[in-house]
Write an enzyme that holds these catalytic residues in place. Structure first.
Site, PDB file in Angstrom:
ATOM      1  N   GLY A 149     -11.033   2.410   0.940  1.00 52.69           N
ATOM      2  CA  GLY A 149     -10.531   2.890   2.363  1.00 52.69           C
ATOM      3  C   GLY A 149     -11.745   3.608   3.335  1.00 52.69           C
ATOM      4  O   GLY A 149     -12.481   2.655   3.798  1.00 52.69           O
ATOM      5  N   GLY A 150     -11.937   4.839   3.062  1.00 54.95           N
ATOM      6  CA  GLY A 150     -12.527   5.868   4.349  1.00 54.95           C
ATOM      7  C   GLY A 150     -13.785   5.652   3.957  1.00 54.95           C
ATOM      8  O   GLY A 150     -14.294   5.657   5.592  1.00 54.95           O
TER       9      GLY A 150
ATOM     10  N   HIS B 264       0.827  -1.172  -0.008  1.00 57.68           N
ATOM     11  CA  HIS B 264       0.263   0.091  -0.326  1.00 57.68           C
ATOM     12  C   HIS B 264       0.725   1.337  -0.351  1.00 57.68           C
ATOM     13  O   HIS B 264       1.720   1.320   0.805  1.00 57.68           O
ATOM     14  CB  HIS B 264      -0.885  -0.072   1.659  1.00 57.68           C
TER      15      HIS B 264
ATOM     16  N   GLU C 238      -4.542   2.755  -7.558  1.00 60.23           N
ATOM     17  CA  GLU C 238      -4.565   3.251  -6.064  1.00 60.23           C
ATOM     18  C   GLU C 238      -3.663   4.630  -6.833  1.00 60.23           C
ATOM     19  O   GLU C 238      -2.809   4.194  -6.104  1.00 60.23           O
ATOM     20  CB  GLU C 238      -4.738   2.429  -5.445  1.00 60.23           C
TER      21      GLU C 238
HETATM   22  P1  13P Z   1      -9.820   6.210   0.556  1.00 64.46           P
HETATM   23  O1  13P Z   1     -11.114   5.382  -0.200  1.00 64.46           O
HETATM   24  O2  13P Z   1     -10.426   6.639   1.664  1.00 64.46           O
HETATM   25  O3  13P Z   1      -9.254   6.836  -0.260  1.00 64.46           O
HETATM   26  O4  13P Z   1      -8.626   5.276   0.981  1.00 64.46           O
HETATM   27  C1  13P Z   1      -8.387   4.534  -0.042  1.00 64.46           C
HETATM   28  C2  13P Z   1      -7.076   3.700   0.136  1.00 64.46           C
HETATM   29  O5  13P Z   1      -6.219   3.970   0.411  1.00 64.46           O
HETATM   30  C3  13P Z   1      -7.822   2.060   0.673  1.00 64.46           C
HETATM   31  O6  13P Z   1      -6.347   1.176   0.358  1.00 64.46           O
END
Ligand code: 13P
Length: 265
Positions: A242-243, A95, A173
């Protein structure tokens, strides 16, 4: 070939108490179902991974990282075999937050992917450029995404054979689109370009057939509003959230949105 769409929740370093984690898991579990076309994977912090009756879960457990060795004198580390023993089937590797804050290099990520595969875990390997593509004064694209993604991908899969590579899940990502609360987001068109580019590299490194089989997901500010577009328009095989995965009702809406566009529902 496994064609399941993957919806993966990365809780990162949240929530702060076991009580909150259990509550979140319970609500999510009640709001989704096990289906043959969609797999939901939840990756909480290590500390919340134990104590599940796996048979009652409508999701699969994953971890957010692992060590590259199976065991030994590595204070503070967690072996992929320990994760397997807890019932995890997936582990996030590489990540961008691990690269940025913990100094992970492409070489370390390569070792972790290999260690995860050895432990029969599916690595969820993240790649992506730090900043949005730049252009020169004449408007010519400098191809930052292509160069960075190509290097990260080639180094991460070095030495991984054709018969193991399709256990690796690749997540595009783009770092500039993570936790984007300033409105900068990756369009489905940009995500599609990245997916096609990753496939092209995989074709060269392996074969056209394998490049088709390997799952490519999108991650970065995924919400219930934009999630379907990344699958329908960008052609992604799933999402890394993520969030939005810390909000049970939002996450359930993301999963349900994907049920709706799945051709087999
Ligand atoms: P967000 O969805 O909060 O932007 O985070 C993405 C992430 O890093 C998932 O691994």
């Amino acid at each position: 070939m496994d064609k399941k769409t993957l919806i993966i929740a990365n809780w990162k370093c949240n929530p702060l108490t076991r009580k909150e984690a259990e509550h979140l898991l319970k609500v999510i579990n009640g709001g989704i179902k096990l289906t043959k076309d969609i797999e939901v994977v939840i990756c909480p912090p290590y500390i919340y991974l134990s104590g599940f009756n796996l048979k009652t879960l409508n999701f699969i457990l994953g971890a957010q990282d692992c060590h590259w060795e199976q065991k030994g004198a590595f204070t503070g580390e967690v072996s992929p075999l320990m994760l397997k023993d807890l019932g995890c089937q997936y582990v996030i590797v590489g990540h961008s937050e691990r690269r940025r804050y913990f100094g992970e290099t492409d070489e370390i990520i390569n070792k972790k992917i290999k260690a995860a595969l050895k432990a029969r875990l599916k690595p969820i390997f993240c790649l992506g450029e730090e900043t949005k593509d730049t252009f020169d004064s004449e408007g010519k694209q400098l191809n930052e995404m292509n160069l960075i993604v190509q290097e990260q991908l080639e180094k991460a899969v070095a030495g991984i054979s054709s018969n193991r590579i399709n256990d690796v899940i690749i997540v595009y990502e783009p770092v500039w689109a993570i936790s984007s609360n300033n409105g900068v987001s990756c369009s489905s068109d940009e995500a599609m370009q990245a997916r096609l580019f990753i496939k092209k590299i995989l074709s060269k490194l392996y074969s056209r057939r394998l490049a088709e089989e390997i799952k490519i997901l999108y991650g970065g500010s995924v919400t219930a509003k934009n999630s379907s577009d990344y699958i329908k328009k960008a052609g992604m095989n799933g999402l890394l959230v993520g969030g939005a995965s810390l909000n049970a009702s939002e996450f359930i809406r993301i999963v349900k949105g994907v049920y709706e566009i799945s051709p087999r529902f």
